[in-house]
Write an enzyme that holds these catalytic residues in place. Structure first.
Site, PDB file in Angstrom:
ATOM      1  N   ASP A   1       5.155  12.419   2.394  1.00  0.00           N
ATOM      2  CA  ASP A   1       4.075  11.988   1.043  1.00  0.00           C
ATOM      3  C   ASP A   1       3.748  12.909  -0.192  1.00  0.00           C
ATOM      4  OD1 ASP A   1       2.488   9.737   2.360  1.00  0.00           O
ATOM      5  OD2 ASP A   1       0.809  11.255   2.893  1.00  0.00           O
TER       6      ASP A   1
ATOM      7  N   LYS B   1      -7.934  13.320   2.060  1.00  0.00           N
ATOM      8  CA  LYS B   1      -7.719  12.212   2.481  1.00  0.00           C
ATOM      9  C   LYS B   1      -7.846  11.635   3.748  1.00  0.00           C
ATOM     10  CE  LYS B   1      -4.888   8.964   1.283  1.00  0.00           C
ATOM     11  NZ  LYS B   1      -5.066   7.577   2.120  1.00  0.00           N
ATOM     12  N   ASN B   2      -6.539  11.632   4.242  1.00  0.00           N
ATOM     13  CA  ASN B   2      -6.433  11.248   5.284  1.00  0.00           C
ATOM     14  C   ASN B   2      -7.438  12.050   6.589  1.00  0.00           C
ATOM     15  OD1 ASN B   2      -4.329   9.743   4.476  1.00  0.00           O
ATOM     16  ND2 ASN B   2      -2.372  11.111   4.174  1.00  0.00           N
TER      17      ASN B   2
ATOM     18  N   CYS C   1      -0.800   0.622   1.203  1.00  0.00           N
ATOM     19  CA  CYS C   1       0.244   0.474   0.287  1.00  0.00           C
ATOM     20  C   CYS C   1       1.279   0.031   1.126  1.00  0.00           C
ATOM     21  CB  CYS C   1       0.770   1.572   0.673  1.00  0.00           C
ATOM     22  SG  CYS C   1      -0.742   2.992  -0.912  1.00  0.00           S
TER      23      CYS C   1
ATOM     24  N   ARG D   1      -7.254   6.105  -4.907  1.00  0.00           N
ATOM     25  CA  ARG D   1      -7.179   6.120  -3.467  1.00  0.00           C
ATOM     26  C   ARG D   1      -6.922   7.637  -2.949  1.00  0.00           C
ATOM     27  NH1 ARG D   1      -3.007   2.955  -1.086  1.00  0.00           N
ATOM     28  NH2 ARG D   1      -4.310   3.782   1.106  1.00  0.00           N
TER      29      ARG D   1
ATOM     30  N   ARG E   1       5.198  -0.350   9.247  1.00  0.00           N
ATOM     31  CA  ARG E   1       4.260   0.551   9.532  1.00  0.00           C
ATOM     32  C   ARG E   1       3.304   0.144  11.048  1.00  0.00           C
ATOM     33  NH1 ARG E   1       1.745   4.793   5.409  1.00  0.00           N
ATOM     34  NH2 ARG E   1       0.288   2.613   4.221  1.00  0.00           N
TER      35      ARG E   1
END
Length: 422
Positions: free
Chosen positions: A308, A22-23, A118, A400, A123
């Site tokens: 993560d 995903k990232n 999120c 997601r 961040r």
């Protein structure tokens, strides 16, 4: 809203295919903005975040076509007609900020809303902006938007990140490919997603050296072309599904898995008494006998233990033998899953960025609420090993980052189903 219902059902056996990252994909998709030629991404994950990035790129005038059930993305930015990334789209996902560098580098101007995502800490995007300023960008923050311009184009420069930032490294790397002259990024992130982006950009004609190290050097070129690029395997999905047999017992082979993507994580699993074996098809994880041993974990930038995977690792430690200490050094406010695990009987004591977990014999099923993406799947993992039924609510976070989670876990013996909300 949908819920996931999990019932503890004993050991797991079988194979789980691991999707593209995903990232990585969310970083590769904005790279289309750097060129007027087509970019094709294969092994793309089928996730709601990918849909959000698709919507954002299309709002800018890019074309995005899903093929082969969404596993191939054909992108083209030959006709960009908008340089404003609107709040209504950007607020849904932090990765949206990654359109800023490419648009600015290609056309000399961009307006991008400050992002959402999120709720796991502030961040801030200041490192993105400071890196672009080092290349000559003129930036103004007004009414929640970044107004950026570089009338004469970006120029090569040197920027040293005061702290490692994956997103800021990605934004600066993309922008530097079209800057005039040489750009040097120091204390750059080393994650596999950075390496994957560099490989894709090089296929498009960029001149990049040093990806995967702390110093990346980019020699700007006049233009980039098209390319076809496979998205790297998702190391977070890989680690998550490796934890399933660790928590439940049994043996599962994660197809496409590579130890080099999750080396520090594998080391901790083995320290806890879990077997990890490389196979021709991926990584095989097994726990046949005995309890898991408690281990201490400190999250760090790659190649350290991934933030993560911290929530999922905590779920494993809840029934480990002994006491473990998990220290979160990447994001503040990332233990929101702890109170939900405690609803299932877990013994967890949180103080600031440190959580102390004392293992118990077995968790008890309970209704719990997902607070973010990784917390969602940690509660599902906990439910797999709990006595009775666990209902995980608010699983829109889950969609997601994990595709077909019920199918993948169900195929190896988990008792899991999705209940559609009204």
């Amino acid at each position: 809203m949908d819920s996931i219902v999990v019932t503890g059902n004993g050991p797991l056996e079988g194979q789980i295919p691991i999707a593209g990252a995903k990232n990585a994909c969310l970083t590769l998709m904005p790279a289309t903005l750097l060129s007027d030629e087509p970019l094709t991404l294969t092994n793309a994950p089928r996730l709601s975040d990918i849909k959000t990035m698709t919507t954002l790129l299309q709002s800018l005038g890019a074309e995005v076509v899903q093929m082969q059930g969404g596993q191939v993305l054909a992108l083209s930015s030959h006709n960009l007609n908008n340089h404003v990334a609107d709040y209504d789209i950007v607020r849904k996902m932090r990765a949206s900020i990654l359109v800023l560098g490419p648009m600015l580098a290609r056309d000399g101007h961009a307006v991008v809303s400050l992002p959402g995502g999120c709720a796991i800490g502030a961040r801030p995007v200041d490192l993105h902006l400071r890196a672009l300023e080092a290349m000559g960008a003129e930036l103004d923050l007004r009414e929640g938007y970044v107004h950026a311009k570089a009338p004469g184009g970006l120029k090569g420069g040197m920027f040293e990140f005061p702290i490692v930032s994956v997103g800021a490294t990605e934004n600066a790397l993309m922008a530097a490919t079209l800057a005039k002259g040489t750009t040097v990024l120091k204390n750059a992130a080393r994650e596999p997603e950075i390496v994957d982006l560099a490989h894709c950009l090089r296929r498009m004609g960029a001149q990049i050296e040093g990806e995967g190290t702390g110093t990346i050097t980019i020699q700007g070129v006049d233009r980039l072309g098209g390319a076809t690029h496979p998205v790297v395997v998702d190391r977070i999905e890989l680690g998550t599904y490796m934890l399933a047999p660790a928590i439940c017992g049994g043996e599962v082979e994660c197809l496409g898995g590579r130890r080099d993507l999750v080396g520090a994580f594998c080391d901790k699993l083995e320290e806890a008494g879990i077997s990890v074996t490389e196979t021709d098809a991926g990584l095989k994880v097994s726990r046949k006998n005995g309890k898991v041993r408690a281990v201490d974990v400190v999250t760090e930038p790659f190649p350290g233990f991934p933030t993560d995977l911290q929530a999922q690792m905590m779920a494993l430690m809840c029934t480990a033998e002994g006491t473990s200490v998990l220290e979160e050094r990447i994001f503040e406010n990332r233990f929101m899953h702890a109170p939900e695990l405690m609803r299932m009987g877990a013994k967890i004591d949180v103080h600031g960025g440190t959580a102390t977990v004392t293992g118990i014999d077995r968790l008890k099923g309970a209704p719990v609420m997902a607070t973010d993406l990784r917390a969602s799947v940690s509660l599902i993992l906990a439910g797999l090993a709990a006595e009775g039924e666990t209902i995980v609510n608010r699983v829109y976070h889950l969609d997601r980052g994990y595709e077909r989670v019920e199918e993948k876990l169900g195929n190896v013996g988990a008792k899991i189903e999705r209940i559609s909300g009204k």
